[in-house]
Scaffold this motif. Structure first.
Motif, PDB file in Angstrom:
ATOM      1  N   UNK A  57       0.763  -1.090  -0.103  1.00  0.00           N
ATOM      2  CA  UNK A  57       0.080  -0.010   0.020  1.00  0.00           C
ATOM      3  C   UNK A  57       1.018   1.075   0.083  1.00  0.00           C
ATOM      4  N   UNK A  58       0.484   2.171  -1.032  1.00  0.00           N
ATOM      5  CA  UNK A  58       1.372   3.353  -0.890  1.00  0.00           C
ATOM      6  C   UNK A  58       0.363   4.620  -1.244  1.00  0.00           C
ATOM      7  N   UNK A  59       0.517   6.089  -0.756  1.00  0.00           N
ATOM      8  CA  UNK A  59      -0.412   7.017  -0.874  1.00  0.00           C
ATOM      9  C   UNK A  59       0.647   8.024  -1.580  1.00  0.00           C
ATOM     10  N   UNK A  60      -0.047   8.287  -2.870  1.00  0.00           N
ATOM     11  CA  UNK A  60       0.980   9.386  -3.710  1.00  0.00           C
ATOM     12  C   UNK A  60      -0.048  10.251  -4.041  1.00  0.00           C
ATOM     13  N   UNK A  63      -3.498   9.835  -3.294  1.00  0.00           N
ATOM     14  CA  UNK A  63      -4.446   8.527  -4.088  1.00  0.00           C
ATOM     15  C   UNK A  63      -3.655   7.273  -3.503  1.00  0.00           C
ATOM     16  N   UNK A  64      -4.644   6.281  -3.093  1.00  0.00           N
ATOM     17  CA  UNK A  64      -4.106   5.133  -2.589  1.00  0.00           C
ATOM     18  C   UNK A  64      -3.872   4.080  -3.726  1.00  0.00           C
ATOM     19  N   UNK A  65      -2.611   3.815  -3.600  1.00  0.00           N
ATOM     20  CA  UNK A  65      -2.140   2.579  -4.494  1.00  0.00           C
ATOM     21  C   UNK A  65      -1.807   1.327  -3.924  1.00  0.00           C
ATOM     22  N   UNK A  66      -2.432   0.190  -4.323  1.00  0.00           N
ATOM     23  CA  UNK A  66      -2.509  -1.189  -3.798  1.00  0.00           C
ATOM     24  C   UNK A  66      -1.775  -2.092  -4.957  1.00  0.00           C
TER      25      UNK A  66
END
Lengths: 120, 410
Positions: A57-60, A63-66
């Motif tokens: 999980x990362x937030x850029x 926006x959440x990216x999974x």
């Protein structure tokens, strides 16, 4: 000094270890290894990780990216860890060397630093 | 590789320690001498292929290194330092021929094993300064990170400079202890990867350690312990050819494959040492090895004699290793339970993670017919072992003990 040992091994090794027949000897070696650390009084915690099951999980830019694993850039997968308490890095490396996974993959020894603690 | 480069390589291998010892002795600064010598070798690699190999490569390297030391000293504005005067006039004088160069390596060994320097760095320091092994290679042999090893070596060398350690042979009162430190560091280097004897790299390390041991024995022909160490290393080394892909304990090895000429030399060295009538730990260890070897040849191991040798050894050096080996010898000479009692007397915190103790315990438990306990002990030894052949052997022993365990016990 606390260290986390992380056990990285190629996918084929996990295949062998998970096999009910071929996996008996290697899993026995892992069991004996954990027992030896326990008897030496250095083992604090150890878990096996689902080597294919990790999710990133990362937030850029809000926006959440999974992303599903495996993530390793190399062919080795992270299959577990152990938290140990030893006197020195040299001793941590000795336990990393004895790890059955070191003969087929790589064991990393990470010095443990405190995380910012939540206010009480 | 062309002739010039090859000659530089050969000179590096053959003369490194001699040149460095001489420079370090004159300069009293191991680190500066190393830098200068490295610079000289680098220059040689550039120049010799073009200019041809000089008449005396060692003398050429020494001159180049001295020039480098002077340049470095000037740069540091240390020109008024009195130690410089040692080197100053030599710049214009012809350098001595290499054969006339006094061998000061023994002095360097004494400095490397000086009590002011942490004991755990003695072996590494010797391997680097006298033999020129690089820090990364040493680090991997000692199982530490390369940068850690580099830091420790640098610290030790600064200590040599800062403490102004004397590059002379020690005075009589401190002589025995200082020599013991030198021998111990050499033995430590030899045994570092004894389990991995077939690995080319560890064979190389063993060869380096033997070279150092022989160096000491040649320079100190009247020191029985120096001879004892050489004999001990030769006896171990003579068994190397019998090692194969499969681990075999000494008593199962094919004695025909041993290097009997080397064993003969070891026995001669041991006899010469014994003539001094001053037994010491290395002579006793060598005598024990010789007894085991003879036992393999004769088909009968003289366990009673081996027990007595261990008893004398324990009076002088009651190390954990000697206590374990003594217990095993007692088990064979008398009975397994007497040996087990001796093993149990060793403080448990010293052996909880000590593979030889668990392997010995397993062996004696098996002798006593306690197969389930023996299997468990082999399991622990297995978990503490890294060397693959030894692991295979321990795993097989463990399975054999499990198979020998009556059903109601397992």
């Amino acid at each position: 000094m606390e260290f986390v040992l992380t056990f990285h091994q190629p996918a084929e090794v996990f295949e062998v270890n998970d096999d009910p027949v071929r996996g008996v000897a290697p899993m026995q070696a892992w069991k004996l290894y954990m027992e030896a650390m326990g008897a030496a009084g250095v083992l604090r915690d150890a878990r096996r990780l689902e080597q294919f099951g990790g999710t990133a999980v990362s937030v850029r830019n809000g926006k959440r990216q999974v992303q599903d694993g495996p993530f390793a850039d190399t062919k080795d997968l992270l299959g577990g860890y152990a938290l140990i308490d030893v006197d020195s890095l040299d001793e941590a490396l000795k336990w990393a060397e004895r790890c059955p996974g070191s003969a087929v993959g790589t064991t990393f020894a990470w010095p443990v630093r405190p995380m910012p603690a939540p206010a009480k | 590789m062309n002739d010039g480069a090859a000659a530089a390589e050969t000179a590096a291998r053959r003369s490194y320690g001699r040149l460095l010892a001489w420079l370090a002795w004159q300069w009293r600064d191991v680190a500066a001498a190393e830098d200068a010598l490295a610079e000289a070798f680098a220059t040689a690699l550039e120049r010799w292929p073009l200019d041809g190999v000089p008449q005396s490569p060692d003398a050429w390297l020494l001159t180049a290194a001295r020039r480098q030391l002077l340049v470095a000293a000037r740069r540091q504005r240390l020109a008024d330092d009195p130690t410089l005067t040692v080197l100053w006039p030599d710049e214009h004088e012809p350098v001595p021929d290499a054969p006339a160069l006094p061998d000061t390596r023994l002095r360097l060994l004494f400095v490397c094993a000086h009590p002011a320097i942490a004991a755990d760095i003695h072996s590494a320091l010797m391997l680097q300064t006298v033999l020129g092994l690089d820090a990364a290679r040493i680090a991997s042999a000692f199982l530490v990170k390369p940068e850690t090893m580099t830091k420790r070596l640098v610290r030790a060398k600064s200590k040599i400079r800062a403490a102004g350690l004397r590059f002379e042979e020690p005075e009589p009162p401190e002589w025995p202890q200082r020599l013991a430190s030198v021998l111990e560091a050499i033995y430590g280097a030899y045994t570092l990867h004894w389990g991995q004897v077939d690995d080319a790299a560890s064979g190389e390390l063993a060869a380096e350690a033997m070279f150092l041991a022989e160096l000491v024995a040649v320079h100190l022909p009247d020191e029985p312990e120096a001879l004892g160490l050489v004999a001990l290393l030769w006896l171990c080394e003579a068994r190397r050819p019998a090692r194969s892909e499969v681990f075999q304990p000494l008593h199962e090895q094919d004695a025909r494959r041993w290097d009997h000429a080397l064993m003969e030399r070891a026995n001669e060295a041991l006899l010469r040492a014994a003539a001094h009538r001053s037994a010491g730990p290395y002579q006793l260890e060598a005598a024990i090895q010789a007894a085991h070897v003879q036992g393999r040849v004769d088909g009968r191991v003289p366990w009673d004699g081996i027990v007595r040798l261990y008893e004398r050894l324990l009076e002088m050096a009651p190390t954990v290793g000697a206590r374990i080996a003594h217990a095993v010898a007692v088990a064979h000479s008398r009975d397994a339970r007497a040996g087990l009692r001796l093993l149990d007397e060793i403080e448990s915190e010293r052996v909880a993670s000590h593979q030889p103790w668990w392997a010995a315990r397993a062996h004696l438990l098996s002798m006593a017919g306690m197969h389930a306990d023996a299997a468990a002990a082999y399991g622990r030894a297995l978990a503490l072992t890294v060397e693959p052949r030894l692991r295979d052997w321990l795993a097989a022993q463990r399975l054999a003990e499990l198979a020998a365990t009556p059903r109601h016990e397992s």
